[in-house]
Write an enzyme that holds these catalytic residues in place. Sequence first.
Site, PDB file in Angstrom:
ATOM      1  N   CYS A   1     -18.449  59.655 -77.597  1.00 23.59           N
ATOM      2  CA  CYS A   1     -18.696  60.350 -78.839  1.00 23.59           C
ATOM      3  C   CYS A   1     -17.859  59.748 -79.958  1.00 23.59           C
ATOM      4  CB  CYS A   1     -18.356  61.836 -78.676  1.00 23.59           C
ATOM      5  SG  CYS A   1     -19.071  62.583 -77.195  1.00 23.59           S
TER       6      CYS A   1
ATOM      7  N   ASN B   1     -13.060  61.715 -76.715  1.00 21.11           N
ATOM      8  CA  ASN B   1     -14.126  60.735 -76.661  1.00 21.11           C
ATOM      9  C   ASN B   1     -13.927  59.910 -75.405  1.00 21.11           C
ATOM     10  OD1 ASN B   1     -16.030  58.718 -77.157  1.00 21.11           O
ATOM     11  ND2 ASN B   1     -14.761  57.650 -78.643  1.00 21.11           N
TER      12      ASN B   1
END
Length: 559
Positions: free
Chosen positions: A2, A87
């Site tokens: 992400c 992430n």
Amino acid sequence: MCGIFAIFSRNGETIPAQILHGSKHTLRELAYRQSGKQRHRGPDSTGVYVIPSEGVAMVHERLRIVGVEMGDQPFVSEDGNLILVANGEIYNYLELSAEIAKKRGSYNPKSDCHVILELYQDYGKDLLQYITGMFAFALYDRTTKEVLLARDPFGIIPMYVGEDASGNLWVASEMKCLVDTCSKVETFTPGEARFGKVGDLKTCWQFQESWIKEVPTQTCDLSLLRANLESAVRSHLQCDVHLGALLSGGVDSSLIASIATKIMRERDPNFRLKTFSVGLKDAPDFQAARSVAKYIDSDHKEIIFEIDEALDGIRDIVYHLETYDVTTVRCSLPMLLLARYIKSTGIKMILSGEGADEIFGGYLYFHKAPSYDDFHEELVKRVRQLHLSDCLRANKVAMAKGVELRVPFLDTGFVNHVMQIRPEDKIPGPLNKFGEVQQKRLEKYVLRAAFADNYLPDEVLWRQKEQFSDGVGYDWIDSIRRVATSHVSDEEFSAAALRFPFNTPTTKEAFYYRCIFDEQFPGESAARTVVRWVPRLDWGCPEDPSGRAQAVHQVNKDC
């Protein structure tokens, strides 16, 4: 995988509304706007969590891969005191979840990264010694107003930090979110965690292994090497979406595709891995990739591009990469076209072979290493700089189109295993007048030998290294060099040192990329996030990073 973004107030108090590009922005509006510059990393959802009274804003741009239904971030602890944006992928999250469940009585992780929040409650800043994977995260503890920032050992996942004029801390997956608000910007060091109050963050964890400072003496066990890579690939197959694999036709990506196919067929004997290659018509890589695809019976697709089509994207690729390094720009344009096609098929996760050249000594210039010690020291340097080249390219190009790219060769355990192998077993040869290597040995010999039994066709397993930018078609390097050079006059280039005193471009091609970068990412601190990838000039290697520039390169005369 992400995109993460955060702003943390220096004094833990409200951050006043700010004027940006002529408009007034609240803290939430500012965070949402700046994170929007990396929204391509998370096309599935955007999560925003703001604590106005404490001057904290955290944003998460999500690509749903694991925990599709429950894993949207930012994650907030049950008592509301911990907020996390993360992430990456935590590959041992199932084992960690089982341990957490024993302590809690029950625990159902919302996604793989959710375990970070739980581990912090148990171990605080020491949680880094328990997780394995590729990651970058920011965690805020409201009870102490402290921040924990961390990045995986090899920088597979990007992260930047910045400081604005008021001393507030900014964090982002991509530098483009920071350059117009922060006077200071830097790459967050891979293999490091920092903890404390804003303005006083101190290093609390560093990735440290003996091979970083010492030349190893462990002999290579081929069966153990094979088992370790198979284990790494198995862990990287965890996902809740459709997956595929890049297949350049080189030994690295081919082995990953072959191993993944064998593992997936343990579950489904009829499984066919979707594989992808990119290149100009009649590219050297295509024939080898077809051979592998037939051998492992993959569902294979070739993406053929025209030179002008790729050249159109030079400015775009510098923006996505956030670098002006020649090697990285050259490699990335064909890969961007490939990532766009893969995304169109509905695949969200792909496997790739990055990292093998750095840990096994696969680049052709390693043939010129003057000694075992020099060879190993260069490997260590390449591994520690992966986040500035191959990892940067692989992550940012794939994520530019919303595709997660995983790199099993850079599994932490596997890297540690390979880097503990003595250089005598890995060095290609013969290399020098002392006769240290008696027989001619292909680069990455031990990797090839470990998988010599029914994994790949021999003509691919023992194929010489082709750098990706060469393998997509020899005309590609010649064309991009010619076009880039045509944009720079002799007069402009003669003033290169005055215009760019740091990392002064040494070719017109490099000068052209640097000009584009300087326009998109102004300021010296942005320029200092880049380290150029060049072979060892003091070993007698040419400066041009193309593998074809190395004397040992064998031209494939069939192409």
